[in-house]
Design a protein around this motif. Structure first.
Motif, PDB file in Angstrom:
ATOM      1  N   LYS A   1      77.868  86.971  -5.819  1.00 49.31           N
ATOM      2  CA  LYS A   1      76.623  87.102  -6.648  1.00 49.31           C
ATOM      3  C   LYS A   1      76.647  88.409  -7.335  1.00 49.31           C
ATOM      4  O   LYS A   1      76.320  88.803  -8.388  1.00 49.31           O
ATOM      5  N   GLN A   2      77.159  89.484  -6.583  1.00 51.75           N
ATOM      6  CA  GLN A   2      76.906  90.844  -7.284  1.00 51.75           C
ATOM      7  C   GLN A   2      77.946  90.962  -8.315  1.00 51.75           C
ATOM      8  O   GLN A   2      77.486  91.781  -9.174  1.00 51.75           O
ATOM      9  N   LEU A   3      79.319  90.560  -8.257  1.00 52.44           N
ATOM     10  CA  LEU A   3      80.171  90.802  -9.128  1.00 52.44           C
ATOM     11  C   LEU A   3      80.156  89.936 -10.414  1.00 52.44           C
ATOM     12  O   LEU A   3      80.481  90.119 -11.492  1.00 52.44           O
ATOM     13  N   LEU A   4      79.980  88.386 -10.119  1.00 48.38           N
ATOM     14  CA  LEU A   4      79.926  87.535 -10.992  1.00 48.38           C
ATOM     15  C   LEU A   4      78.580  86.709 -11.363  1.00 48.38           C
ATOM     16  O   LEU A   4      78.443  86.072 -12.386  1.00 48.38           O
ATOM     17  N   ASN A   5      77.663  87.227 -10.554  1.00 45.86           N
ATOM     18  CA  ASN A   5      76.212  86.551 -10.853  1.00 45.86           C
ATOM     19  C   ASN A   5      76.255  85.197 -10.572  1.00 45.86           C
ATOM     20  O   ASN A   5      75.751  84.093 -11.305  1.00 45.86           O
ATOM     21  N   TRP A   6      77.098  84.924  -9.467  1.00 43.02           N
ATOM     22  CA  TRP A   6      77.483  83.433  -9.201  1.00 43.02           C
ATOM     23  C   TRP A   6      76.581  83.287  -8.006  1.00 43.02           C
ATOM     24  O   TRP A   6      76.604  83.883  -6.973  1.00 43.02           O
ATOM     25  N   GLU A   7      76.160  82.067  -7.728  1.00 45.33           N
ATOM     26  CA  GLU A   7      75.621  81.421  -6.673  1.00 45.33           C
ATOM     27  C   GLU A   7      75.682  79.881  -6.852  1.00 45.33           C
ATOM     28  O   GLU A   7      75.485  79.326  -7.874  1.00 45.33           O
ATOM     29  N   PRO A   8      75.563  79.222  -5.578  1.00 47.96           N
ATOM     30  CA  PRO A   8      75.701  77.703  -5.761  1.00 47.96           C
ATOM     31  C   PRO A   8      74.367  76.997  -6.166  1.00 47.96           C
ATOM     32  O   PRO A   8      73.256  77.641  -5.860  1.00 47.96           O
ATOM     33  N   GLN A   9      74.376  76.004  -7.021  1.00 45.43           N
ATOM     34  CA  GLN A   9      73.207  75.284  -7.362  1.00 45.43           C
ATOM     35  C   GLN A   9      72.954  74.121  -7.006  1.00 45.43           C
ATOM     36  O   GLN A   9      71.857  73.572  -7.028  1.00 45.43           O
ATOM     37  N   ILE A  10      74.103  73.153  -6.305  1.00 46.43           N
ATOM     38  CA  ILE A  10      73.762  71.903  -5.828  1.00 46.43           C
ATOM     39  C   ILE A  10      73.832  72.037  -4.295  1.00 46.43           C
ATOM     40  O   ILE A  10      74.475  72.611  -3.558  1.00 46.43           O
ATOM     41  N   SER A  11      72.644  71.641  -3.825  1.00 49.21           N
ATOM     42  CA  SER A  11      72.347  71.505  -2.228  1.00 49.21           C
ATOM     43  C   SER A  11      73.341  70.397  -1.590  1.00 49.21           C
ATOM     44  O   SER A  11      73.776  69.506  -2.256  1.00 49.21           O
ATOM     45  N   LEU A  12      73.380  70.452  -0.448  1.00 42.29           N
ATOM     46  CA  LEU A  12      74.395  69.703   0.427  1.00 42.29           C
ATOM     47  C   LEU A  12      73.871  68.398   0.224  1.00 42.29           C
ATOM     48  O   LEU A  12      74.748  67.316   0.063  1.00 42.29           O
ATOM     49  N   GLU A  13      72.731  68.036   0.196  1.00 40.00           N
ATOM     50  CA  GLU A  13      71.987  66.561   0.168  1.00 40.00           C
ATOM     51  C   GLU A  13      72.176  66.049  -1.221  1.00 40.00           C
ATOM     52  O   GLU A  13      72.596  64.777  -1.362  1.00 40.00           O
ATOM     53  N   GLU A  14      71.934  66.793  -2.197  1.00 36.71           N
ATOM     54  CA  GLU A  14      72.235  66.532  -3.594  1.00 36.71           C
ATOM     55  C   GLU A  14      73.640  66.120  -3.795  1.00 36.71           C
ATOM     56  O   GLU A  14      74.227  65.395  -4.539  1.00 36.71           O
ATOM     57  N   GLY A  15      74.777  66.888  -3.302  1.00 31.71           N
ATOM     58  CA  GLY A  15      76.091  66.668  -3.344  1.00 31.71           C
ATOM     59  C   GLY A  15      76.657  65.548  -2.686  1.00 31.71           C
ATOM     60  O   GLY A  15      77.219  64.777  -3.506  1.00 31.71           O
ATOM     61  N   ILE A  16      75.969  65.211  -1.664  1.00 29.52           N
ATOM     62  CA  ILE A  16      76.482  64.015  -1.145  1.00 29.52           C
ATOM     63  C   ILE A  16      75.934  62.701  -1.816  1.00 29.52           C
ATOM     64  O   ILE A  16      76.625  61.869  -1.893  1.00 29.52           O
ATOM     65  N   ARG A  17      74.767  62.712  -2.230  1.00 29.99           N
ATOM     66  CA  ARG A  17      74.378  61.663  -3.436  1.00 29.99           C
ATOM     67  C   ARG A  17      75.142  61.373  -4.393  1.00 29.99           C
ATOM     68  O   ARG A  17      75.423  60.410  -4.805  1.00 29.99           O
ATOM     69  N   ARG A  18      75.609  62.695  -5.106  1.00 33.28           N
ATOM     70  CA  ARG A  18      76.534  62.392  -6.205  1.00 33.28           C
ATOM     71  C   ARG A  18      77.787  61.891  -5.870  1.00 33.28           C
ATOM     72  O   ARG A  18      78.391  61.223  -6.478  1.00 33.28           O
ATOM     73  N   THR A  19      78.458  62.298  -4.522  1.00 30.70           N
ATOM     74  CA  THR A  19      79.651  62.154  -4.335  1.00 30.70           C
ATOM     75  C   THR A  19      79.606  60.467  -3.975  1.00 30.70           C
ATOM     76  O   THR A  19      80.749  59.638  -4.141  1.00 30.70           O
ATOM     77  N   GLU A  20      78.747  60.002  -3.223  1.00 35.73           N
ATOM     78  CA  GLU A  20      78.617  58.834  -2.778  1.00 35.73           C
ATOM     79  C   GLU A  20      78.471  57.949  -4.011  1.00 35.73           C
ATOM     80  O   GLU A  20      79.139  56.607  -4.111  1.00 35.73           O
ATOM     81  N   ALA A  21      77.616  58.276  -4.930  1.00 33.89           N
ATOM     82  CA  ALA A  21      77.633  57.318  -6.056  1.00 33.89           C
ATOM     83  C   ALA A  21      78.895  57.224  -6.878  1.00 33.89           C
ATOM     84  O   ALA A  21      79.090  56.254  -7.263  1.00 33.89           O
ATOM     85  N   TRP A  22      79.797  58.074  -6.885  1.00 35.58           N
ATOM     86  CA  TRP A  22      80.969  58.342  -7.485  1.00 35.58           C
ATOM     87  C   TRP A  22      81.799  57.301  -6.817  1.00 35.58           C
ATOM     88  O   TRP A  22      82.398  56.539  -7.663  1.00 35.58           O
ATOM     89  N   ILE A  23      81.873  57.403  -5.530  1.00 36.44           N
ATOM     90  CA  ILE A  23      82.751  56.629  -4.696  1.00 36.44           C
ATOM     91  C   ILE A  23      82.405  55.157  -5.055  1.00 36.44           C
ATOM     92  O   ILE A  23      83.262  54.178  -5.318  1.00 36.44           O
ATOM     93  N   GLN A  24      80.985  54.916  -4.927  1.00 38.85           N
ATOM     94  CA  GLN A  24      80.850  53.295  -5.280  1.00 38.85           C
ATOM     95  C   GLN A  24      81.200  52.965  -6.731  1.00 38.85           C
ATOM     96  O   GLN A  24      81.620  52.092  -7.097  1.00 38.85           O
TER      97      GLN A  24
END
Length: 315
Positions: free
Chosen positions: A287-310
């Motif tokens: 976050k300090q050097l790249l101004n990076w931080e995660p944007q996708i929550s675990l719950e949202e990530g699970i939803r997207r991954t499950e949709a893709w597998i289906q």
């Protein structure tokens, strides 16, 4: 820029390729397809920015030399590696050659043309987390498997080229990454396997007692971190973590995915000696050097991954 992406047909590599193409670069992808799959790149085949896919190995020094001499890459995103912990225990030589010797071969070519190296390491080099704030880059390392040992060896070589030759290099340590295009079979990630088993009506098998924790990072957040590490000179000479900053036990992850606890089974661990009891990322440095931080929550990530597998008919 002209960019070489090793391991670009792999799960994370595919998303890194997508981001680099969206940013307007010319990319060459080198992959031996031992872990990656050419179908992962199908949607980019006609993209003008994808200059060439080369099925080859980073152990082929002549191939690397020819590529660098012809294209004089400005950045090399080096993701090509053996990645399976159990395979490294069964066959340490292959993992050492791919992950350590192969990285040395990449470094030697990058040294010729002052090509920046973004080296993909792993959170598996760390000892267990004992701090509620999570694992920082100063946390003790523990090579609990030949995979982790090979990565630590490669990390040290990468950083040595920064200090000895002033070659711009960075070591990145993403935590457990998951999402679309990850394999759902035995070589896949735990989350993808859990979701596939849920959808196909099978039980979810957990190694050991299930109290071990993982910090799960969605793949698009990971790819953004990887790419930004190549663009910024602020991280040169550094080791940088990336993760969600939240960990979850395997028991709780299985419950979150399947709901029905009767479908969760515990089985004997296949490599308990290399298990890390707690993994929790502290990503403050990113976050300090790249101004990076995660944007996708675990719950949202699970939803997207499950949709893709289906949608991909992988069940």
């Amino acid at each position: 820029m002209n960019i070489l992406l090793t391991g670009g047909a792999g799960f994370i590599g595919r998303w890194v390729a997508k981001r680099l193409l969206e940013d307007g670069h010319h990319i060459w992808i080198l992959d031996d397809l031992s872990n990656g799959r050419e179908v992962n790149l199908a949607e980019f085949r006609e993209h003008s920015g994808l200059k060439q896919f080369i099925q080859g190995t980073i152990l082929d020094e002549q191939l690397l030399s020819n590529l660098f001499d012809e294209h004089r890459f400005e950045i090399c995103y080096h993701l090509g590696a053996s990645i399976n912990v159990q395979d490294s225990i069964d066959d340490p030589r292959t993992t050492f050659n791919n992950d350590t010797v192969g990285t040395f071969n990449i470094l030697e070519q990058c040294r010729k043309y002052h090509t920046k190296v973004v080296f993909m390491s792993t959170c598996m080099v760390y000892d267990r987390c004992t701090d509620v704030e999570g694992i920082t880059e100063q946390h003790p390392i523990k090579p609990a498997s030949p995979y982790a040992g090979a990565k630590i060896g490669a990390e040290n070589m990468v950083l040595s080229y920064y200090y000895a030759y002033r070659l711009p290099t960075v070591v990145i340590r993403p935590f457990n990454t998951y999402g679309p295009f990850q394999k759902t079979g035995g070589e896949g990630g735990v989350l993808a396997i859990f979701i596939k088993n849920k959808l196909s009506g099978k039980d979810l098998a957990i190694y050991g007692d299930g109290t071990q924790t993982r910090d799960l990072l969605y793949v698009e957040d990971c790819a953004r971190f990887v790419v930004e590490s190549g663009y910024s000179d602020r991280v040169d000479g550094h080791i940088v973590n990336a993760g969600l900053g939240r960990d979850i036990t395997m028991n709780d992850l299985a419950k979150l995915i399947v709901g029905d606890e009767s479908r969760i089974k515990h089985v004997e661990h296949i490599h308990p000696q290399s298990e890390i009891a707690k993994l929790l990322c502290n990503y403050k440095k990113a976050k300090q050097l790249l101004n990076w931080e995660p944007q996708i929550s675990l719950e949202e990530g699970i939803r997207r991954t499950e949709a893709w597998i289906q949608d991909s008919n992988l069940i």
